[in-house]
Design a protein around this motif. Structure first.
Motif, PDB file in Angstrom:
ATOM      1  N   LYS A   2      11.858 109.146  34.321  1.00 30.14           N
ATOM      2  CA  LYS A   2      11.646 110.112  33.348  1.00 30.14           C
ATOM      3  C   LYS A   2      10.247 110.183  32.925  1.00 30.14           C
ATOM      4  O   LYS A   2       9.760 111.321  32.747  1.00 30.14           O
ATOM      5  N   LYS A   3       9.566 109.022  32.901  1.00 30.65           N
ATOM      6  CA  LYS A   3       8.103 108.871  32.538  1.00 30.65           C
ATOM      7  C   LYS A   3       7.356 109.698  33.628  1.00 30.65           C
ATOM      8  O   LYS A   3       6.463 110.206  33.214  1.00 30.65           O
ATOM      9  N   ASN A   5       8.191 112.116  35.586  1.00 39.02           N
ATOM     10  CA  ASN A   5       8.556 113.619  35.276  1.00 39.02           C
ATOM     11  C   ASN A   5       7.847 114.137  34.180  1.00 39.02           C
ATOM     12  O   ASN A   5       7.193 115.282  34.454  1.00 39.02           O
ATOM     13  N   ARG A 118       7.220 111.475  42.288  1.00 41.86           N
ATOM     14  CA  ARG A 118       8.504 111.935  42.049  1.00 41.86           C
ATOM     15  C   ARG A 118       9.087 112.331  43.381  1.00 41.86           C
ATOM     16  O   ARG A 118      10.151 112.081  43.754  1.00 41.86           O
TER      17      ARG A 118
END
Length: 123
Positions: A2-3, A5, A118
């Motif tokens: 999440k970080k 992204n 990613r």
């Protein structure tokens, strides 16, 4: 994940917004046109660069574009930003005009690093 992204989308959005704004100024600002003339460029180059910036920003923003085309957009922007900094220095522009492209190059580099992270996480 999440970080990664969040960092990717923040830097990519910021960079792309700046490139889209810059490209729009190429078409609407008489001062920008005069700047290109001062640097010895014809209007055709200003228009070409404006269109290329718009396309490149969209390639970075739209998830549909993957792989090589995104790499080419990153490379094209990198070359453009380095060239802009060198050109501004060579004609004696103020330090802000020389440093600004390098700051955006740093933002572009962070975007690229986190795009790769990613991709690795998705694989």
């Amino acid at each position: 994940m999440k970080k990664n992204n969040m960092i990717y989308w923040t830097t990519t959005s910021l960079f792309s917004a700046m490139m889209l704004f810059s490209a729009s100024m190429y078409f609407t600002s008489p001062e920008v046109g005069a700047g290109f003339t001062k640097m010895g460029f014809q209007d055709a180059f200003r228009i070409e660069l404006g269109i290329a910036k718009m396309i490149g920003a969209l390639v970075l923003l739209i998830p549909f574009f993957k792989g090589s085309i995104k790499e080419w957009a990153y490379a094209g922007f990198g070359i453009t930003l380095i060239s802009a900094s060198i050109l501004h220095a060579s004609i004696g522009d103020p330090a802000a005009n020389i440093i600004a492209p390098l700051i955006f190059l740093g933002i572009l580099a962070v975007s690229h690093i986190f795009w790769k992270k990613r991709l690795q996480a998705a694989a």
